[in-house]
Design a protein around this motif. Structure first.
Motif, PDB file in Angstrom:
ATOM      1  N   SER A 143       0.784  -1.251   0.005  1.00 18.36           N
ATOM      2  CA  SER A 143       0.107   0.048  -0.027  1.00 18.36           C
ATOM      3  C   SER A 143       0.869   1.277  -0.164  1.00 18.36           C
ATOM      4  CB  SER A 143      -1.077   0.129   0.998  1.00 18.36           C
ATOM      5  OG  SER A 143      -0.366   0.215   2.314  1.00 18.36           O
ATOM      6  N   ALA A 144       1.985   1.221   0.347  1.00 17.83           N
ATOM      7  CA  ALA A 144       2.973   2.354   0.514  1.00 17.83           C
ATOM      8  C   ALA A 144       3.638   2.757  -1.046  1.00 17.83           C
ATOM      9  CB  ALA A 144       4.040   2.056   1.459  1.00 17.83           C
ATOM     10  N   LEU A 145       3.365   1.577  -2.093  1.00 17.93           N
ATOM     11  CA  LEU A 145       3.925   1.806  -3.296  1.00 17.93           C
ATOM     12  C   LEU A 145       2.950   2.624  -3.936  1.00 17.93           C
ATOM     13  CD1 LEU A 145       4.712  -1.866  -4.266  1.00 17.93           C
ATOM     14  CD2 LEU A 145       6.397   0.083  -3.235  1.00 17.93           C
ATOM     15  N   THR A 146       3.426   3.613  -5.242  1.00 14.63           N
ATOM     16  CA  THR A 146       2.405   4.190  -6.051  1.00 14.63           C
ATOM     17  C   THR A 146       1.811   3.358  -6.759  1.00 14.63           C
ATOM     18  OG1 THR A 146       3.817   3.748  -8.040  1.00 14.63           O
ATOM     19  CG2 THR A 146       4.381   5.682  -6.706  1.00 14.63           C
ATOM     20  N   GLU A 147       0.563   3.664  -7.227  1.00 17.71           N
ATOM     21  CA  GLU A 147      -0.451   2.983  -7.761  1.00 17.71           C
ATOM     22  C   GLU A 147      -0.086   1.991  -9.088  1.00 17.71           C
ATOM     23  OE1 GLU A 147      -5.047   3.335  -9.823  1.00 17.71           O
ATOM     24  OE2 GLU A 147      -4.254   4.969  -8.613  1.00 17.71           O
ATOM     25  N   LEU A 148       0.944   2.603  -9.806  1.00 18.72           N
ATOM     26  CA  LEU A 148       1.417   1.928 -11.027  1.00 18.72           C
ATOM     27  C   LEU A 148       2.380   0.862 -10.531  1.00 18.72           C
ATOM     28  CD1 LEU A 148       1.146   1.460 -14.057  1.00 18.72           C
ATOM     29  CD2 LEU A 148       3.083   3.223 -14.293  1.00 18.72           C
ATOM     30  N   GLN A 149       3.276   1.315  -9.520  1.00 18.32           N
ATOM     31  CA  GLN A 149       4.052   0.027  -9.026  1.00 18.32           C
ATOM     32  C   GLN A 149       3.144  -0.909  -8.259  1.00 18.32           C
ATOM     33  OE1 GLN A 149       6.284   2.405  -6.453  1.00 18.32           O
ATOM     34  NE2 GLN A 149       8.021   2.615  -7.595  1.00 18.32           N
ATOM     35  N   ARG A 150       2.080  -0.703  -7.652  1.00 19.59           N
ATOM     36  CA  ARG A 150       1.464  -1.946  -7.126  1.00 19.59           C
ATOM     37  C   ARG A 150       0.708  -2.626  -7.987  1.00 19.59           C
ATOM     38  NH1 ARG A 150      -0.671   1.215  -3.554  1.00 19.59           N
ATOM     39  NH2 ARG A 150      -2.326   1.787  -4.892  1.00 19.59           N
ATOM     40  N   GLU A 151       0.073  -2.106  -9.128  1.00 17.14           N
ATOM     41  CA  GLU A 151      -0.685  -2.755 -10.148  1.00 17.14           C
ATOM     42  C   GLU A 151       0.196  -3.635 -10.946  1.00 17.14           C
ATOM     43  OE1 GLU A 151      -2.677   0.505 -11.964  1.00 17.14           O
ATOM     44  OE2 GLU A 151      -4.557  -0.017 -10.803  1.00 17.14           O
ATOM     45  N   LEU A 185       9.630  -3.138  -6.298  1.00 15.41           N
ATOM     46  CA  LEU A 185      10.193  -4.164  -5.539  1.00 15.41           C
ATOM     47  C   LEU A 185      11.554  -4.073  -4.595  1.00 15.41           C
ATOM     48  CD1 LEU A 185      10.572  -7.301  -8.433  1.00 15.41           C
ATOM     49  CD2 LEU A 185       9.287  -7.094  -6.425  1.00 15.41           C
ATOM     50  N   ILE A 186      12.237  -2.853  -5.103  1.00 16.94           N
ATOM     51  CA  ILE A 186      13.382  -2.400  -3.999  1.00 16.94           C
ATOM     52  C   ILE A 186      12.490  -1.717  -3.054  1.00 16.94           C
ATOM     53  CG2 ILE A 186      15.119  -0.481  -4.082  1.00 16.94           C
ATOM     54  CD1 ILE A 186      15.861  -1.238  -6.985  1.00 16.94           C
ATOM     55  N   ARG A 187      11.539  -0.939  -3.348  1.00 20.66           N
ATOM     56  CA  ARG A 187      10.965  -0.269  -2.246  1.00 20.66           C
ATOM     57  C   ARG A 187      10.109  -1.406  -1.336  1.00 20.66           C
ATOM     58  NH1 ARG A 187       6.878   4.461  -3.985  1.00 20.66           N
ATOM     59  NH2 ARG A 187       6.777   4.562  -1.726  1.00 20.66           N
ATOM     60  N   LEU A 188       9.768  -2.333  -1.587  1.00 23.74           N
ATOM     61  CA  LEU A 188       8.993  -3.510  -0.958  1.00 23.74           C
ATOM     62  C   LEU A 188      10.190  -4.208  -0.045  1.00 23.74           C
ATOM     63  CD1 LEU A 188       6.646  -5.660  -3.384  1.00 23.74           C
ATOM     64  CD2 LEU A 188       6.146  -4.250  -1.211  1.00 23.74           C
ATOM     65  N   ARG A 189      11.340  -4.599  -0.634  1.00 24.24           N
ATOM     66  CA  ARG A 189      12.508  -5.115  -0.135  1.00 24.24           C
ATOM     67  C   ARG A 189      12.905  -4.156   1.056  1.00 24.24           C
ATOM     68  NH1 ARG A 189      17.451  -4.328  -3.273  1.00 24.24           N
ATOM     69  NH2 ARG A 189      17.488  -2.474  -2.315  1.00 24.24           N
ATOM     70  N   ASP A 190      13.021  -3.004   0.839  1.00 25.27           N
ATOM     71  CA  ASP A 190      13.401  -1.963   1.851  1.00 25.27           C
ATOM     72  C   ASP A 190      12.328  -1.946   2.977  1.00 25.27           C
ATOM     73  OD1 ASP A 190      15.699  -1.516   0.566  1.00 25.27           O
ATOM     74  OD2 ASP A 190      14.977   0.532  -0.224  1.00 25.27           O
TER      75      ASP A 190
END
Length: 195
Positions: A143-151, A185-190
């Protein structure tokens, strides 16, 4: 030319049926054309699957799945890129490889789970609680990602779409989707604290 006439011409050494033309018709939803493709290719697809799988029952499942893929993916066939027969057999080969990998992974998962089971007793309640906590962590990070990243990530990793397929769904260039997935994925990993 009807289905039987098409087959007898093929079997008798006469003119080979236009498999490429049949696939182009299948791409438009022509069920009769698919029936002809099925009749023409089912034996070769099954033969390939049997050689790869060495288990007739699994080979039959793989062959069936491959021919269903031919129906679904017929619009992706392009005569300029190769023969129709090779395209159908490539789909069958990929299906068989996927099944072999899946079986291999399942065997190794069971082996690892068995070894782990020997080391510690299984506690279903704590396992379930940990899984729920992990799902919540991932959901929060998504949910912390941008909409395009998440989708993009959801389409690629949860729904199994390729970059190109995800790009089509999102109506966004494939390069942009690929970049968004990488950045996400980088943001998710962090966020998850994964090294």
């Amino acid at each position: 030319m009807g289905k039987r006439a098409s087959l007898s011409a093929h079997e008798g050494g006469g003119a080979e049926p236009d498999l490429a033309g049949l696939l182009l018709r299948v791409a438009t939803g022509d069920e009769a054309a698919f029936a002809e493709v099925y009749d023409l290719m089912a034996g070769a697809v099954l033969g390939l699957a049997v050689r790869m799988m060495r288990d007739r029952a699994q080979a039959e499942e793989v062959a069936q799945e491959a021919l269903v893929d031919v129906w679904r993916r017929a619009a992706h066939y392009s005569p300029e890129r190769g023969s129709a027969r090779a395209w159908v057999l490539t789909i069958a080969h990929r299906r068989a490889v996927d099944r072999i990998r899946s079986e291999y992974a399942a065997e190794h998962r069971e082996d690892r789970a068995g070894r782990l089971e020997e080391r510690r007793p299984f506690d279903a309640v704590s396992e379930s609680a940990l899984a729920n906590l992990e799902h919540e962590r991932v959901r929060g990070c998504l949910s912390a990602l941008t909409e395009l990243q998440r989708e993009s990530i959801v389409l690629a990793y949860y729904n199994g779409y390729t970059y190109v397929e995800a790009a089509r769904v999102l109506r966004t260039p494939a390069g942009t989707v690929k970049t968004r997935i990488r950045d996400g994925l980088i943001r998710l990993r962090d966020c998850l604290g994964v090294a």
